[in-house]
Design an enzyme around this catalytic site. Structure first.
Site, PDB file in Angstrom:
ATOM      1  CB  SER A 264      -6.073 -26.449  48.260  1.00 28.23           C
ATOM      2  OG  SER A 264      -6.555 -27.584  49.016  1.00 28.23           O
TER       3      SER A 264
ATOM      4  CE  LYS B 235      -6.367 -30.253  47.198  1.00 24.59           C
ATOM      5  NZ  LYS B 235      -4.890 -30.455  46.992  1.00 24.59           N
TER       6      LYS B 235
ATOM      7  CE  LYS C 167      -6.960 -30.444  51.564  1.00 26.72           C
ATOM      8  NZ  LYS C 167      -6.057 -31.543  51.022  1.00 26.72           N
TER       9      LYS C 167
ATOM     10  CG  ASP D 146      -6.907 -33.914  48.466  1.00 30.68           C
ATOM     11  OD1 ASP D 146      -6.931 -35.049  48.692  1.00 30.68           O
ATOM     12  OD2 ASP D 146      -5.985 -32.971  48.624  1.00 30.68           O
TER      13      ASP D 146
ATOM     14  CG  ASP E  90      -1.034 -35.571  47.774  1.00 33.40           C
ATOM     15  OD1 ASP E  90       0.140 -35.875  47.937  1.00 33.40           O
ATOM     16  OD2 ASP E  90      -1.983 -34.518  48.301  1.00 33.40           O
TER      17      ASP E  90
ATOM     18  N   GLY F 221       1.040 -28.528  47.180  1.00 36.20           N
ATOM     19  CA  GLY F 221       1.384 -27.691  48.190  1.00 36.20           C
ATOM     20  C   GLY F 221       0.845 -28.403  49.561  1.00 36.20           C
TER      21      GLY F 221
HETATM   22  O1  OSB Z   1      -3.582 -33.073  50.336  1.00 37.16           O
HETATM   23  O2  OSB Z   1      -2.939 -31.562  49.091  1.00 37.16           O
HETATM   24  C1  OSB Z   1      -2.998 -31.880  49.900  1.00 37.16           C
HETATM   25  C2  OSB Z   1      -2.434 -29.341  52.583  1.00 37.16           C
HETATM   26  C3  OSB Z   1      -1.678 -30.097  53.632  1.00 37.16           C
HETATM   27  C4  OSB Z   1      -1.698 -31.133  53.462  1.00 37.16           C
HETATM   28  C5  OSB Z   1      -2.182 -32.069  52.504  1.00 37.16           C
HETATM   29  C6  OSB Z   1      -2.814 -31.183  51.217  1.00 37.16           C
HETATM   30  C7  OSB Z   1      -2.946 -29.745  51.369  1.00 37.16           C
HETATM   31  C8  OSB Z   1      -3.339 -28.958  50.550  1.00 37.16           C
HETATM   32  C9  OSB Z   1      -3.270 -27.359  50.410  1.00 37.16           C
HETATM   33  O3  OSB Z   1      -4.497 -29.312  49.877  1.00 37.16           O
HETATM   34  C10 OSB Z   1      -2.322 -27.186  49.258  1.00 37.16           C
HETATM   35  C11 OSB Z   1      -1.695 -25.765  49.305  1.00 37.16           C
HETATM   36  O4  OSB Z   1      -2.366 -24.939  48.934  1.00 37.16           O
HETATM   37  O5  OSB Z   1      -0.576 -25.734  49.809  1.00 37.16           O
HETATM   38 MG    MG Z   2      -3.810 -33.936  48.294  1.00 34.76          MG
END
Ligand code: OSB
Ligand code: MG
Length: 370
Positions: free
Chosen positions: A135, A161, A163, A188, A238, A290
């Site tokens: 991510s 992924k 953001k 995301d 999510d 995560g």
């Molecule tokens: O939306 O998945 C999410 C991190 C912090 C809060 C929300 C999210 C995330 C991530 C990171 O996308 C996922 C990871 O690698 O732990």
């Molecule tokens: Mg998410």
């Protein structure tokens, strides 16, 4: 199991690279750890909340309050049957699922020691290793983002992924497709959009994204079902999936075609497994999300992701070094040369020992309840 004592540690660990989402830019991981003492055994749990209520309504301050003033006083010197019994006893507390999950996860650790069985075995996990994805946060410019994508593709990460937020979305995806071709790509939004932005999501259909994660409100099921009916790309929920009931509602309304199960967001692995089973029954693909966890939470996610429904899609359970220079387990959670993480169980000797010296070094506060 009798609960004899609970310690809460507030720990602070800098990220090796800032992680920016549509809701905030993280520079440090500030987290609460719980250490539960029961009849000579000790179980650790990591609370996944952040320093402020940006992802969901909880944060480290509310968790401290709910644990310290509400849950722990009612739990100390009582008998608990295990995770399921704990969840039943504390059902009267509305929401506050990240707080509950911290204790619930520690109870799985104690149960594992009491029975001599791994969390994988106790849950009914079937996979020996899990497939990992990365991510990536919002970056200041496209060339910085490209460097990050290149780095994790080179390490073999099975899914990229990114953001997104309004203003940095469709054109970023177009640029990535042009540069990296047919990679497994997802986005995301962390709830940064509303139905007024429907054209943005229609425009994403041409890029063959594996899914779009949480485009609309964190507490929304209805608008997501309207959006899903108007776009081809699967929506993955999510934030909106906080319980078995919300997952059932989303499935019934057609609000998503994929679910990211973060068991902590739903109160713990026991509730997470119920959601997993429901999704399997309804043929909804799932993957394990995560929260930029430290090693305790990360290792527990690896065990959770051994459940059979987690075999297809890649998980947001990266190597610990994706986020941190130093961590609180020995060894740090790491990937294999197939870019998988081995699930600890009684047959493979893999264990993540909690590194209490590292916790002491990261601790900014330590409270004892007994
Ligand atoms: O939306 O998945 C999410 C991190 C912090 C809060 C929300 C999210 C995330 C991530 C990171 O996308 C996922 C990871 O690698 O732990
Ligand atoms: Mg998410």
């Amino acid at each position: 199991m009798r609960i004899d004592r609970i310690d809460i540690y507030n720990v602070h660990n800098p990220f090796n690279h800032p992680f920016e989402t549509s809701f905030t830019k993280f520079v440090n991981r500030d987290a609460l750890l719980v250490k539960v003492y029961s009849e000579g055994l000790v179980g650790w749990g990591e609370c996944k909340a952040f320093y402020g209520p940006f992802y969901n309504p909880e944060d480290n301050g509310t968790v401290q309050h709910v644990l310290g003033n509400i849950i722990i006083p009612r739990l100390l010197h009582t008998e608990v049957g295990g995770p399921e019994d704990f969840m039943g006893k504390f059902k009267f507390i509305v929401g506050n699922r990240l707080a509950k999950a911290a204790i619930e996860n520690a109870l799985w650790e104690i149960l594992s020691q009491r029975t001599g069985k791994s969390i994988k075995t106790l849950l009914g996990g079937t996979q020996n290793e899990i497939k990992v994805g990365v991510s990536l946060g919002i970056e200041k410019d496209i060339s910085t983002l490209f460097k990050m994508i290149e780095k994790y593709l080179a390490l073999g990460y099975h899914r990229t992924k990114i953001k997104i937020h309004p203003g940095q979305d469709v054109e970023v995806i177009r640029a990535i497709r042009k540069e990296f071709g047919d990679i497994t790509l997802t986005v995301d939004a962390n709830s940064a959009y509303t139905l007024k932005d429907i054209d943005v999501f229609k425009a994403m259909d041409e890029f063959g994204l594996q899914y779009i994660e949480q485009p609309l409100g964190e507490d929304d099921i209805v608008d997501h079902s309207i959006l899903q009916k108007q776009i081809e790309t699967p929506i993955c929920l999510d934030e909106s999936i906080v319980s078995y009931e919300s997952a059932a509602a989303a499935i019934r309304l057609g609000s998503c075609k994929v679910i990211n199960i973060k068991s902590s967001r739903c109160g713990g692995m026991w509730e997470g497994k119920r959601i997993h089973d429901l999704c399997l029954e309804h043929h909804i693909p799932v993957w394990c999300g995560g929260m930029t966890e430290l090693g305790i939470g990360r290792a527990q996610n690896v065990s959770f992701a051994s459940l059979p429904g987690f075999s297809e899609l890649a998980h947001d359970v990266a190597a610990a070094s994706r986020y941190f220079e130093k961590d609180i387990t020995r060894p740090m959670v790491d990937i294999t040369d197939r870019c998988t993480i081995i699930v600890p169980d009684e047959t493979n000797g893999i264990k993540y020992e909690v590194d209490e010296e590292a916790i002491d070094a990261m601790a900014v506060a330590h409270r004892i309840y007994k």
